[in-house]
Structures are given as C-alpha cells and as structure tokens.
Design a protein around this motif. Structure first.
Motif, PDB file in Angstrom:
ATOM      1  N   ALA A 198       6.662   6.409   9.622  1.00  0.00           N
ATOM      2  CA  ALA A 198       5.490   6.807  10.417  1.00  0.00           C
ATOM      3  C   ALA A 198       4.775   5.579  10.964  1.00  0.00           C
ATOM      4  O   ALA A 198       4.319   5.547  12.106  1.00  0.00           O
ATOM      5  N   LEU A 199       4.715   4.545  10.113  1.00  0.00           N
ATOM      6  CA  LEU A 199       4.024   3.323  10.484  1.00  0.00           C
ATOM      7  C   LEU A 199       4.796   2.563  11.571  1.00  0.00           C
ATOM      8  O   LEU A 199       4.245   2.170  12.600  1.00  0.00           O
ATOM      9  N   LYS A 200       6.105   2.387  11.330  1.00  0.00           N
ATOM     10  CA  LYS A 200       6.926   1.561  12.229  1.00  0.00           C
ATOM     11  C   LYS A 200       7.117   2.210  13.586  1.00  0.00           C
ATOM     12  O   LYS A 200       7.106   1.552  14.618  1.00  0.00           O
ATOM     13  N   ARG A 201       7.353   3.526  13.558  1.00  0.00           N
ATOM     14  CA  ARG A 201       7.668   4.206  14.808  1.00  0.00           C
ATOM     15  C   ARG A 201       6.426   4.745  15.490  1.00  0.00           C
ATOM     16  O   ARG A 201       6.517   5.426  16.508  1.00  0.00           O
ATOM     17  N   GLY A 202       5.256   4.518  14.847  1.00  0.00           N
ATOM     18  CA  GLY A 202       4.017   5.021  15.453  1.00  0.00           C
ATOM     19  C   GLY A 202       3.971   6.530  15.518  1.00  0.00           C
ATOM     20  O   GLY A 202       3.382   7.101  16.446  1.00  0.00           O
ATOM     21  N   TRP A 203       4.626   7.190  14.521  1.00  0.00           N
ATOM     22  CA  TRP A 203       4.539   8.650  14.495  1.00  0.00           C
ATOM     23  C   TRP A 203       3.095   9.067  14.469  1.00  0.00           C
ATOM     24  O   TRP A 203       2.273   8.466  13.817  1.00  0.00           O
ATOM     25  N   SER A 204       2.782  10.136  15.146  1.00  0.00           N
ATOM     26  CA  SER A 204       1.452  10.673  14.938  1.00  0.00           C
ATOM     27  C   SER A 204       1.510  12.183  14.914  1.00  0.00           C
ATOM     28  O   SER A 204       2.238  12.815  15.676  1.00  0.00           O
TER      29      SER A 204
ATOM     30  N   GLU B 201      -1.022  11.610   9.117  1.00  0.00           N
ATOM     31  CA  GLU B 201       0.409  11.350   9.217  1.00  0.00           C
ATOM     32  C   GLU B 201       0.821  10.135   8.415  1.00  0.00           C
ATOM     33  O   GLU B 201       1.981   9.974   8.068  1.00  0.00           O
ATOM     34  N   LEU B 202      -0.145   9.264   8.100  1.00  0.00           N
ATOM     35  CA  LEU B 202       0.197   8.065   7.349  1.00  0.00           C
ATOM     36  C   LEU B 202      -0.049   8.208   5.854  1.00  0.00           C
ATOM     37  O   LEU B 202       0.532   7.487   5.058  1.00  0.00           O
ATOM     38  N   TYR B 203      -0.921   9.113   5.456  1.00  0.00           N
ATOM     39  CA  TYR B 203      -1.295   9.190   4.048  1.00  0.00           C
ATOM     40  C   TYR B 203      -1.057  10.563   3.434  1.00  0.00           C
ATOM     41  O   TYR B 203      -0.219  10.735   2.556  1.00  0.00           O
ATOM     42  N   ALA B 204      -1.826  11.546   3.908  1.00  0.00           N
ATOM     43  CA  ALA B 204      -1.822  12.840   3.234  1.00  0.00           C
ATOM     44  C   ALA B 204      -0.431  13.479   3.228  1.00  0.00           C
ATOM     45  O   ALA B 204       0.037  13.969   2.200  1.00  0.00           O
ATOM     46  N   THR B 205       0.244  13.453   4.365  1.00  0.00           N
ATOM     47  CA  THR B 205       1.522  14.153   4.453  1.00  0.00           C
ATOM     48  C   THR B 205       2.616  13.520   3.598  1.00  0.00           C
ATOM     49  O   THR B 205       3.230  14.213   2.777  1.00  0.00           O
ATOM     50  N   PRO B 206       2.899  12.216   3.751  1.00  0.00           N
ATOM     51  CA  PRO B 206       3.931  11.654   2.868  1.00  0.00           C
ATOM     52  C   PRO B 206       3.563  11.772   1.393  1.00  0.00           C
ATOM     53  O   PRO B 206       4.441  12.031   0.552  1.00  0.00           O
TER      54      PRO B 206
ATOM     55  N   ASP C  69       0.833  -1.195   0.000  1.00  0.00           N
ATOM     56  CA  ASP C  69       0.000   0.000   0.000  1.00  0.00           C
ATOM     57  C   ASP C  69       0.876   1.256   0.000  1.00  0.00           C
ATOM     58  O   ASP C  69       0.597   2.226  -0.707  1.00  0.00           O
ATOM     59  N   ALA C  70       1.967   1.198   0.777  1.00  0.00           N
ATOM     60  CA  ALA C  70       2.883   2.337   0.820  1.00  0.00           C
ATOM     61  C   ALA C  70       3.567   2.529  -0.531  1.00  0.00           C
ATOM     62  O   ALA C  70       3.760   3.658  -1.000  1.00  0.00           O
TER      63      ALA C  70
ATOM     64  N   PHE D 144       9.795   9.478  -5.053  1.00  0.00           N
ATOM     65  CA  PHE D 144       9.207   8.191  -4.678  1.00  0.00           C
ATOM     66  C   PHE D 144       9.671   7.780  -3.280  1.00  0.00           C
ATOM     67  O   PHE D 144       8.880   7.413  -2.407  1.00  0.00           O
ATOM     68  N   GLY D 145      10.991   7.875  -3.063  1.00  0.00           N
ATOM     69  CA  GLY D 145      11.549   7.466  -1.777  1.00  0.00           C
ATOM     70  C   GLY D 145      11.078   8.342  -0.631  1.00  0.00           C
ATOM     71  O   GLY D 145      10.860   7.854   0.488  1.00  0.00           O
ATOM     72  N   THR D 146      10.907   9.629  -0.896  1.00  0.00           N
ATOM     73  CA  THR D 146      10.437  10.537   0.157  1.00  0.00           C
ATOM     74  C   THR D 146       9.114  10.055   0.725  1.00  0.00           C
ATOM     75  O   THR D 146       8.930   9.936   1.950  1.00  0.00           O
ATOM     76  N   CYS D 147       8.194   9.760  -0.183  1.00  0.00           N
ATOM     77  CA  CYS D 147       6.867   9.308   0.257  1.00  0.00           C
ATOM     78  C   CYS D 147       6.969   7.947   0.945  1.00  0.00           C
ATOM     79  O   CYS D 147       6.435   7.748   2.036  1.00  0.00           O
ATOM     80  N   LEU D 148       7.691   7.024   0.312  1.00  0.00           N
ATOM     81  CA  LEU D 148       7.744   5.655   0.821  1.00  0.00           C
ATOM     82  C   LEU D 148       8.393   5.583   2.198  1.00  0.00           C
ATOM     83  O   LEU D 148       7.858   4.982   3.136  1.00  0.00           O
TER      84      LEU D 148
END
Lengths: 206, 206, 206
Positions: free
Chosen positions: B190-196, B150-155, B96-97, B180-184
């Motif tokens: 964000a996902l792994k570290r639980g950024w919010s 933080e998981l979708y719109a921003t990256p 998905d990412a 591409f890499g910036t977004c990915l």
C-alpha cells in the motif's frame, strides 16, 4: 497510610486539579456545565486511570459521592470567581504543584498496596499525577503541558519512587512527607529557576 | 504460541513503536523527559488498551518491568541520535510496519486466549496495533495517521483476522507467520504503490 | 428493564452515534476504512467506557458481534450516501438527541444494576451519552461539542438522574420513558430556542 488521611489528601488534590481544569474551561469560554465537565475530568482523570490499571473497579471516584461533589463544587466556585483566580496565576501554579505532589504519593501507595513492583508503582504514581492534566489539555485542544518533562514527569516520578520505596521497605509513614517534599520542592525549584531538561541535540534552547 | 516468543515479539513491537513516538516528540521539540513520556505511551498504549478491554489487569506492561524499561531506553537512544533516525525515514516506516504486524498478531492471539470470538479478537488485534499510534498523535495534536485506513486499519485487521482464525481452528503455529506476513506485505505494498482506499463519493482524489 | 429491550435500544443508539462519527470522517475526507474506524469508535466509545468503569469486561461491545457489525455497516451506508445525510443536518441533530437520550438511560440503568449509588449512576449515564462524541471530536482534532454543556451534559445528566431514581426506587419501567423524554425534550428545546447556559462572568455572549 491511614485510609482517612489518604482520602483527605486525595480530595484536596482533586479540588486543586479541578480548579486548573475550570480555569482552562473559563478561558475557552465554555458555559458553566462545560466548565464543570472539564473540571471534573481533570480532577478525577488521574485517579480513575490508576484504578482502572490496577483493576480496582468501580474506581473510588464512583464508589464515594464525595469524589464527584468536590470537583463539581470547585468548578462552580472557580466559574463564579474566575477573575480572582485568574489574577492569582502564581498561586494556581503553587496549588498545581501541591496537587501533583499529593497525587504521585497517593497513586504510588495505592499501586504498591495492589501488589505492583516498585518500578510499576512509581510509573503509576507519576501517571496518577499527570493523567488529569493530560486529559484536560487533550480535551481542550492544547498540547499537554505535562510534556514539559522537567516540570511534571520528572518530579512526579521522583516523588512516586520515594513513596514506593518507603512502602516497599515498610519504613515509617513519616517518610511519605519526604516523598511529597521531593516532588514539590523539585517542581517549584524547576519553575522558579527556569530549569529545563535537555532538548534534542541540534535544537536551539529558546 | 509460546509465552517466551510472545514476550520477545511484544517487546520488539514496543521498541519500534516507542521509537516512532520519540521521533514525533523530538520534532515537537519536547525535552528529554517529555520525549520519554510520549515514547512510552506510544509503545505501551495499544497493549494496555487490549489488556484493559479483556480484563487482564494489572496489564502486562505493569506486571513485568521489562515492558517499562524497553520503551524508556529506546526513547533515550532515539533522543540522543535522532538525526540518524530522522534521516532513515524509510527505515522507520518499515519498522513501523513490522511493529503493526507484530501487534495485530499478538493482540489477536491474546484476545482469543481470553475467550473472545473471532470477530472481536480481530477487532482487538487491530486496536492493539493502531492504539499506541493513535494515542501518540492525539496527545501531540496531530490528526491520527491511523485514519489513513488503507495503510493501518485494513492490513492490521486482515492480519488479526488470519491470526484469530488460526488460533480458533487450532492450526499449526507456523500459520501465524502467514498472519504476520499478510499485514506486513499489505502495508508495504500500500505504501510503495500508493494504494488508496475509496474516498467519500464526490471527493476529489488529491 | 428487559435485556432484549436494552439491547435493541443500545444498538439503535450505537447506529445513530456511529452515523455522526461517519459524517465527521467524511468531512475530514478520510478514506472508507478511516471513516469506519472513527464511526465504530464514536458508536461504541461511551458504552465501552461505562463497561470499563463498572468492571464489566470484556465490554458488551466485544462479547456480542452485533455491537461491532451495527456501527460498521452504518458507517458504510453513510459513506456511500453521505450527500443525502449531509443535507439532512436537522435530521441528524434529532437522531443525535435520540441517541443521547437512549444512552443516558441505558447507561444509568446498567450502572445501577452494577450496584453504584444514584449520583454515580447518573454521572456514568451522562458519560455513556457524551463519551463517544467526545472521543470522536478529540480523535478528529475538533474541540468537543459536548463542552457546550447546555446541549449535552445537562440534558444527559437530567435524563440519567431520572432513570437512576426510577431504578433505585423500583418504580414501574414505564417511568424510563419519562427519563428518556426528559433528556430528549430538554435537548431539543435547548437547540430550537437557542438556550444557552451562563458563560463565565465577564465574557460577552456571542
């Protein structure tokens, strides 16, 4: 297909779909204008989506005042006499099937005439048929009934495919009746006999 | 960007998003055709929205039969083997990412090539990335996951912005890999570290 | 209507609607970027729908960077100071009514200038006014408030109808104030006096 015939069939389908939208609105206890907005959206949604996607703007629904008046008046009639309509659930289901069959054929033909290939025209014919009902259900917070594929998506795609092939091959217009019938008969048989398409492996049929 | 490469990346992203749509459909216990409709909508939604907004009609998804066949076949495969996919939730998140990163770059480049300014191209790239998932969630009655910004719109916006600038400045195409890499990378971190991202003042972080 | 005036009124309406979208997002406890996405969608939704339907693409919202910046900044301000805004519920309702009145007039005039007939321009003016709020509610899983017809659809249609007639007949631009006032006063009276349109026969007024 003659333009006048296409127009009449289109308006008939719009009235039918608008009445299903109005019934949903009545059940949600919307007021008369809320019911009208939902009914007009349901009646015109599929065709407007089709026109946007083939770049035919403004869409027919905005070019010709009858496209707005027909679903509006329909919504008022259903609003006023809804107990009569509500009791005729089976009649509504039949009308809904007729509307689907009309839209998948007119949608596919319109797409063909805009120069799309047969596969795209079939997909767009199907979308014309299921688009309005999908908007109706999403806007009123129900899971769209069109996701019951065996009742909506499949017969609509089948009818649209036949219509696209007829147009593409330049066959006699009488063949459109076969396209219409394919969708209608399939849908009605699915309904009456309780046909159901395969569910995901591991899911119990309920 | 070469047209062939854009096409391949686009189709890859469509397949990935379609598989997420199919998985949601399977969990909602839709039948095989309902799953297909939801999957195709999820795969094509973002790109169709982008094409409508830049006036590129009929959209690519209707001009080229591969755009319809790829998400359809994907949905059948997921339908048949969904337990395998379902167990690989982490794999799906990764895919998905990747899909999001592909779409925000191709969306931004397409918008740039249609003559939009950098800000609009970035916004449209982001919309291309999140549009299909938003339609999937709305149509199936879930609060759209894309609102977890933080998981979708921003990256997606960040990746699209880099791609828009690269195109606008006429830099080497290798820079698209950075977009591409910036977004990915952002998304995965964000996902792994639980950024919010900040919640509204006065709301407890849960 | 002068282009500059139309632009200013349009941006004012966008800011107002964006703030209602941001407030809904805050109440749903979305993070700051989720709030921004919902606010921008609410602010721009009606106008983008109008532009798509009259074939004016890319829509104004993508041509002019101010259309993106205004709702985005609005969403940040509401996010940061939401308790202040939340306490001013009555103020928000008033702003919402002003936004509706602005959009139904600018929407109808834009449609007239694109050559639509009076009825279609009125319908499109109404849709411009209620479109963003409808998207906001659908995307965030609420039954759209616009279905309370007596508060939204009817005053918006009335205002848009007056504006369409004024444009069609070539009357002095001062008459647009009457169109604006028709929608605004109607809406506020409906709100204050608890007007309600007829419910379906057999439904108890609650």
């Amino acid at each position: 297909m003659s333009t006048t015939l296409l127009l009449i069939l289109d308006l008939a389908g719009i009235a039918v779909f608008a009445s299903t939208g109005a019934l949903v609105g009545v059940r949600k206890e919307l007021d008369v204008f809320g019911v009208a907005v939902l009914a007009v959206m349901t009646g015109l949604g599929g065709g407007v989506l089709r026109d946007l996607l083939i770049g035919s703007v403004p869409p027919a629904a905005l070019e010709d005042w009858r496209y707005l008046v027909v679903p509006f008046v329909t919504s008022l009639v259903v609003f006023a006499f809804h107990p009569t309509f509500g009791r005729r659930e089976r009649g509504i289901m039949l009308l809904d099937a007729v509307g689907l069959a009309l839209f998948c054929v007119t949608g596919a033909v319109t797409a063909e005439e805009a120069g799309l290939n047969v596969l795209s025209s079939s997909a767009l014919g199907m979308l014309t048929g299921i688009g309005g009902g999908m908007m109706r259900d999403i806007a009123s917070g129900r899971v769209p009934v069109v996701f019951r594929g065996e009742l909506y998506a499949t017969p609509a795609f089948a009818g649209a495919l036949v219509a696209s092939v007829v147009h593409h091959e330049g066959w006699s217009q009488w063949w459109y009746i076969v396209a219409f019938g394919t969708c209608l008969v399939w849908r009605i048989l699915a309904l009456k006999r309780g046909w159901s398409a395969p569910l995901p492996p591991g899911t119990a049929h309920v």
